[in-house]
Design a protein around this motif. Sequence first.
Motif, mmCIF file in Angstrom:
data_model
loop_
_atom_site.group_PDB
_atom_site.id
_atom_site.type_symbol
_atom_site.label_atom_id
_atom_site.label_comp_id
_atom_site.label_asym_id
_atom_site.label_seq_id
_atom_site.Cartn_x
_atom_site.Cartn_y
_atom_site.Cartn_z
ATOM 1 N N LEU A 143 0.801 -1.219 0.000
ATOM 2 C CA LEU A 143 0.000 0.000 0.000
ATOM 3 C C LEU A 143 0.836 1.272 0.000
ATOM 4 N N SER A 144 0.224 2.353 -0.450
ATOM 5 C CA SER A 144 0.841 3.670 -0.347
ATOM 6 C C SER A 144 0.778 4.121 1.118
ATOM 7 N N GLU A 145 1.460 5.196 1.432
ATOM 8 C CA GLU A 145 1.506 5.689 2.818
ATOM 9 C C GLU A 145 0.109 6.010 3.353
ATOM 10 N N ASN A 146 -0.701 6.693 2.550
ATOM 11 C CA ASN A 146 -2.047 7.051 3.006
ATOM 12 C C ASN A 146 -2.942 5.820 3.131
ATOM 13 N N GLN A 147 -2.768 4.859 2.224
ATOM 14 C CA GLN A 147 -3.534 3.618 2.317
ATOM 15 C C GLN A 147 -3.134 2.824 3.555
ATOM 16 N N GLN A 148 -1.852 2.860 3.909
ATOM 17 C CA GLN A 148 -1.404 2.188 5.134
ATOM 18 C C GLN A 148 -2.036 2.837 6.363
ATOM 19 N N SER A 149 -2.222 4.151 6.317
ATOM 20 C CA SER A 149 -2.878 4.847 7.411
ATOM 21 C C SER A 149 -4.308 4.333 7.589
ATOM 22 N N VAL A 150 -5.043 4.178 6.469
ATOM 23 C CA VAL A 150 -6.407 3.663 6.537
ATOM 24 C C VAL A 150 -6.404 2.210 7.016
ATOM 25 N N TYR A 151 -5.447 1.424 6.536
ATOM 26 C CA TYR A 151 -5.300 0.024 6.974
ATOM 27 C C TYR A 151 -5.166 -0.043 8.489
ATOM 28 N N ARG A 152 -4.285 0.788 9.056
ATOM 29 C CA ARG A 152 -4.084 0.779 10.519
ATOM 30 C C ARG A 152 -5.369 1.200 11.243
ATOM 31 N N GLN A 153 -6.074 2.172 10.680
ATOM 32 C CA GLN A 153 -7.333 2.604 11.292
ATOM 33 C C GLN A 153 -8.381 1.496 11.283
ATOM 34 N N ASN A 157 -9.736 -0.049 14.741
ATOM 35 C CA ASN A 157 -11.149 0.131 15.057
ATOM 36 C C ASN A 157 -11.896 -1.199 15.084
ATOM 37 N N ALA A 158 -11.493 -2.139 14.235
ATOM 38 C CA ALA A 158 -12.117 -3.465 14.259
ATOM 39 C C ALA A 158 -11.795 -4.194 15.550
ATOM 40 N N GLN A 159 -10.612 -3.960 16.099
ATOM 41 C CA GLN A 159 -10.254 -4.581 17.372
ATOM 42 C C GLN A 159 -11.187 -4.106 18.484
ATOM 43 N N ASN A 160 -11.626 -2.856 18.385
ATOM 44 C CA ASN A 160 -12.506 -2.272 19.408
ATOM 45 C C ASN A 160 -13.982 -2.319 19.023
ATOM 46 N N LEU A 161 -14.275 -2.956 17.898
ATOM 47 C CA LEU A 161 -15.653 -3.055 17.399
ATOM 48 C C LEU A 161 -16.276 -1.690 17.106
ATOM 49 N N THR A 162 -15.452 -0.705 16.778
ATOM 50 C CA THR A 162 -15.953 0.613 16.361
ATOM 51 C C THR A 162 -16.609 0.474 14.991
ATOM 52 N N ASN A 204 -15.733 14.586 -5.469
ATOM 53 C CA ASN A 204 -14.383 14.409 -6.011
ATOM 54 C C ASN A 204 -13.781 13.049 -5.669
ATOM 55 N N GLY A 205 -14.567 12.183 -5.024
ATOM 56 C CA GLY A 205 -14.097 10.843 -4.706
ATOM 57 C C GLY A 205 -13.495 10.692 -3.324
ATOM 58 N N GLN A 206 -13.297 11.796 -2.596
ATOM 59 C CA GLN A 206 -12.680 11.726 -1.266
ATOM 60 C C GLN A 206 -13.605 11.030 -0.275
ATOM 61 N N CYS A 207 -13.089 10.030 0.408
ATOM 62 C CA CYS A 207 -13.874 9.296 1.403
ATOM 63 C C CYS A 207 -13.918 10.091 2.707
ATOM 64 N N VAL A 208 -15.112 10.210 3.294
ATOM 65 C CA VAL A 208 -15.271 10.980 4.528
ATOM 66 C C VAL A 208 -15.824 10.139 5.677
ATOM 67 N N GLU A 209 -16.284 8.924 5.382
ATOM 68 C CA GLU A 209 -16.780 8.060 6.462
ATOM 69 C C GLU A 209 -16.616 6.596 6.065
ATOM 70 N N ILE A 210 -16.183 5.772 7.017
ATOM 71 C CA ILE A 210 -16.064 4.328 6.834
ATOM 72 C C ILE A 210 -16.927 3.648 7.890
ATOM 73 N N ASP A 211 -17.790 2.726 7.478
ATOM 74 C CA ASP A 211 -18.665 1.980 8.388
ATOM 75 C C ASP A 211 -18.305 0.496 8.305
ATOM 76 N N LEU A 212 -17.734 -0.029 9.368
ATOM 77 C CA LEU A 212 -17.386 -1.447 9.413
ATOM 78 C C LEU A 212 -18.601 -2.276 9.822
ATOM 79 N N LYS A 213 -18.581 -3.540 9.421
ATOM 80 C CA LYS A 213 -19.673 -4.457 9.758
ATOM 81 C C LYS A 213 -19.091 -5.674 10.473
ATOM 82 N N TYR A 214 -19.846 -6.190 11.432
ATOM 83 C CA TYR A 214 -19.384 -7.326 12.229
ATOM 84 C C TYR A 214 -20.432 -8.432 12.217
ATOM 85 N N ASN A 215 -19.946 -9.691 12.312
ATOM 86 C CA ASN A 215 -20.893 -10.808 12.333
ATOM 87 C C ASN A 215 -21.384 -11.074 13.762
ATOM 88 N N SER A 216 -22.144 -12.138 13.936
ATOM 89 C CA SER A 216 -22.807 -12.390 15.210
ATOM 90 C C SER A 216 -21.847 -12.700 16.353
#
Length: 545
Positions: A143-153, A157-162, A204-216
């Motif tokens: 990944l690029s540097e900015n993509q790695q930032s999103v990867y870490r996020q 956040n998935a670890q905390n179920l955000t 312009n394609g810029q992402c402003v919100e990410i919503d993760l989904k979790y199973n049961s």
Amino acid sequence: MKVVNKIMIGIAVLCLLLCGGILVFALNPDMTSSLAQKLYGNTVDMPPGTEETGEGQTSGNGNISVTLPNGMPGEMNGYVAPSMDQMQIPEDVSGRTGFTPVQPEEQQIPDQEAQNLKETLGSGETGEGLSFSAEEYPYYQMLSENQQSVYRQIYANAQNLTEKFAPEKTVSASDVKIAFEAVIGDHPEMFWLETGYSSKYLVNGQCVEIDLKYNSTADDLESAKQRFDAAAQNLITGADSLDSNYEKEKYVHDALVSAVTYDLTADMNQSAYSALVNGKSVCAGYARAYQYLLQQLGIPCYYCTGYSGGDHAWNIVKLDDGYYNVDVTWDDAAAIRYDYFNKTDADFASTHVRQNLSVYLPACNGTAYRQENTTGAAGTGQPSEAGGATPDPDAGTTPSGGQTDGSVTDPGQQGDGTQEPEQPGSSLSDYINPDPQEPLRYPSGNTAAAAMPEPRADALTDLSSYYEDCRKQLTGLGSGDQHFDNVVPKSLWSTIEQSYHTGAYEQGYVVDVLKNLGMEYFAIQLQLVDIGDGYYRVYHNVVTY
């Protein structure tokens, strides 16, 4: 009257100046980028490979943009994708797929709503300080540097179920999808994270919100983790006492084949949990369970996805002499077998084609542990040709001495020893024509084939046919993130390429597609593969919104 004339002349001069300015910026994209930087600050990252590295070019026209670079990040590690036209899926494994590619639910929102989000939505866990080793987590390295930032996020956040958070860096919706795919590929232990998500983005394609989904399992995650760890430990304990990584790898292969039942209806079947705890899964669950178990045993094992008569997942395993393909799902038969265990890319050429980020995983050319089949080479029904000493499938021991004949298997060779057609390079960027006025010149050895190819029923022989096929396929697929391909003679490619450079492709088929789908925006990435006999297969990755 004179005043009116002066006003009209003034307006005409202003129009001429405006048109001249537009022309200058159109002919000087660097100037456009520079102006955008001054006006808007940091611009949205383009998909990997589109940066100004000299390896690719981009062009844009209004709301329509085209990317003609690698199409994906990084460089291919020696893997050469076989032709899908030559695939032959054996009947006994036909349909044994079930991997679900990441398909985000994306929504474009107005600026005012985005401003409200900025004031109320935080970034959650940023993942600052996290690090991921290259040998254990190869997708992160792509990944690029900015993509790695999103990867870490996403990981943190998935670890905390955000569920909802805003990207820390300025990234596009495409960047988020690539980063999410990388997280899924690297982390089988996060079985509670669904392999889909939602996002919101600006015009312009810029992402402003990410919503993760979790199973049961997220409803009582601690209990689910205990069940998962206990099931995994049962297999790890049995393998851990063995001497070599090969023995451990084979033990886990046999244990999973014995413990898991292939079931398309299995709950949470994209997760390792479905295989290890529930004992029912599809290829994705088998592969992610195998990945997790070998990781715990200290053996590098990667989750690989692609096409095998359907969307499919398998593994790439690193042993002391190189990398091997392993498809545990397809080895799950009435009795344990090794038809798809420790195979080279050449062995898999007729049955497995990597796609998306997986094409950048290491090539599989190991020889010392290359497995002879119990029923013949994968997909051929013929005995395989080992490049070195081959272990007995039932012996459970490392090959004595590990001696080889010193030869190296050419990844371009097929199992029958014949040479694959010469590929046009590791990426489309090798074939970008910097001057559309000059014909595109291919490497020696391809020109003869391009001159007079044998007739082919599915080939599109002129530009109009190409446009019509693209229009038909895209309209049928619908809006959003879509993929399609077609076959063209090599002699036609330079004409097609020039249409993308000049923007003629827009009127050729894009305008009609957008009208038919009721969409406004269009972006495309192209990948070119030499399929032999004077033809290319052109892969189109398209987003309409």
